[in-house]
Design an enzyme around this catalytic site. Structure first.
Site, mmCIF file in Angstrom:
data_model
loop_
_atom_site.group_PDB
_atom_site.id
_atom_site.type_symbol
_atom_site.label_atom_id
_atom_site.label_comp_id
_atom_site.label_asym_id
_atom_site.label_seq_id
_atom_site.Cartn_x
_atom_site.Cartn_y
_atom_site.Cartn_z
ATOM 1 N N HIS A 101 1.237 4.863 4.222
ATOM 2 C CA HIS A 101 0.314 5.509 3.286
ATOM 3 C C HIS A 101 0.682 6.983 3.079
ATOM 4 C CE1 HIS A 101 -3.054 2.405 4.346
ATOM 5 N NE2 HIS A 101 -2.015 1.864 3.745
ATOM 6 N N SER A 120 0.802 -1.228 0.000
ATOM 7 C CA SER A 120 0.000 0.000 0.000
ATOM 8 C C SER A 120 0.833 1.275 0.000
ATOM 9 C CB SER A 120 -0.971 0.004 1.186
ATOM 10 O OG SER A 120 -0.279 -0.186 2.400
#
Length: 276
Positions: free
Chosen positions: A254, A201
């Site tokens: 992230h 991610s």
């Protein structure tokens, strides 16, 4: 991939795609405000443009109608239509995109068979000072996923964004974005939560930031991300930060990944503008 043209009428777009398939050229249609026609094999671009000019002159020509009929009635030259999902997977993904996807799947299978901890001992961010020279650990954390939803979500975005970058800007650009974002997002995440984390991610967020800003500042690059999707990405970061869904998220990775992607796109578009 190269965008060839756009049609307001999706049936007209499909007629041209059907005809080119009979000529051995595979085009895909992406629906946005109009029906955008994309070509994966850019070496055939000139041929497609010549045929497009002929098509625009007389879209009602019987050969185009015959091609549309053939696409619905036969397999000749159009077998890709029977499996459009697989065809789209192939067309949008280059070798680096595929290698990373396969590596993630193999690692996920290994984690399912021999346990998460066993695999993490070998692939996780250095969790002991004596491991700091095992250089692969700074990158291999991106291959580990801890649930089916986790890996599916990340690989879908990786294929969509990474494939576009690789097809339009080359494998080298995708490798650079992946390596830099894996390293920096991993570094930030281990400061947040320690070394026991994994997932693609951080790289996916880097690609989101890169593709969006590159498309905004350099439309000629041929890559873009709808603003609604970048807003979704930001909302997902907020949801993870405040733990709205009760899920463990790599919030540090992230945020760091998104910043890395935006920064790389900004630098690349500065260079592109200087060249022009």
């Amino acid at each position: 991939m190269l965008m060839i043209t756009s049609f307001a009428n999706p049936r007209v777009a499909q007629a041209f795609v059907d005809y080119m398939a009979t000529q051995g050229v595979i085009l895909t249609i992406q629906q946005h405000n109009q029906s955008d026609i994309w070509l994966a094999d850019e070496s055939q671009a000139e041929r497609v443009r010549v045929e497009l000019a002929r098509f625009i002159e007389n879209p009602g020509d019987p050969r185009y109608l015959a091609a549309s009929w053939q696409s619905g009635q036969t397999n000749s030259g159009l077998r890709y239509r029977r499996f459009p999902f697989l065809a789209t997977l192939r067309e949008r993904a280059g070798p680096v995109t595929w290698i990373v996807m396969i590596a993630c799947v193999l690692v996920y299978i290994a984690m399912s068979l021999i346990g998460d901890q066993t695999v993490m001992v070998w692939l996780a961010w250095p969790f002991d000072p004596v491991l700091k020279f095992e250089v692969w650990r700074y990158f291999t954390h991106i291959f580990m996923h801890f649930s089916l939803m986790h890996i599916l979500f990340n690989l879908l975005w990786w294929w969509y964004l990474g494939g576009a970058v690789e097809k339009r800007l080359g494998s080298g650009k995708l490798i650079v974005i992946t390596v830099v974002s894996a390293l920096l997002s991993g570094y930030v995440q281990q400061k947040f939560s320690g070394p026991w984390f994994g997932g693609l991610s951080g790289v996916v967020y880097a690609l989101m930031g890169y593709v969006w800003l590159r498309g905004e500042r350099d439309p000629q690059s041929g890559i873009y991300l709808q603003r609604g999707l970048i807003i979704f990405a930001l909302l997902w970061i907020v949801a993870g930060w405040f733990d709205w869904f009760g899920m463990s998220m790599a919030n540090g990775a992230h945020i760091a990944g998104l910043i890395v992607g935006l920064a790389m796109a900004f630098v690349d578009t500065l260079n592109a503008r200087k060249r022009t």
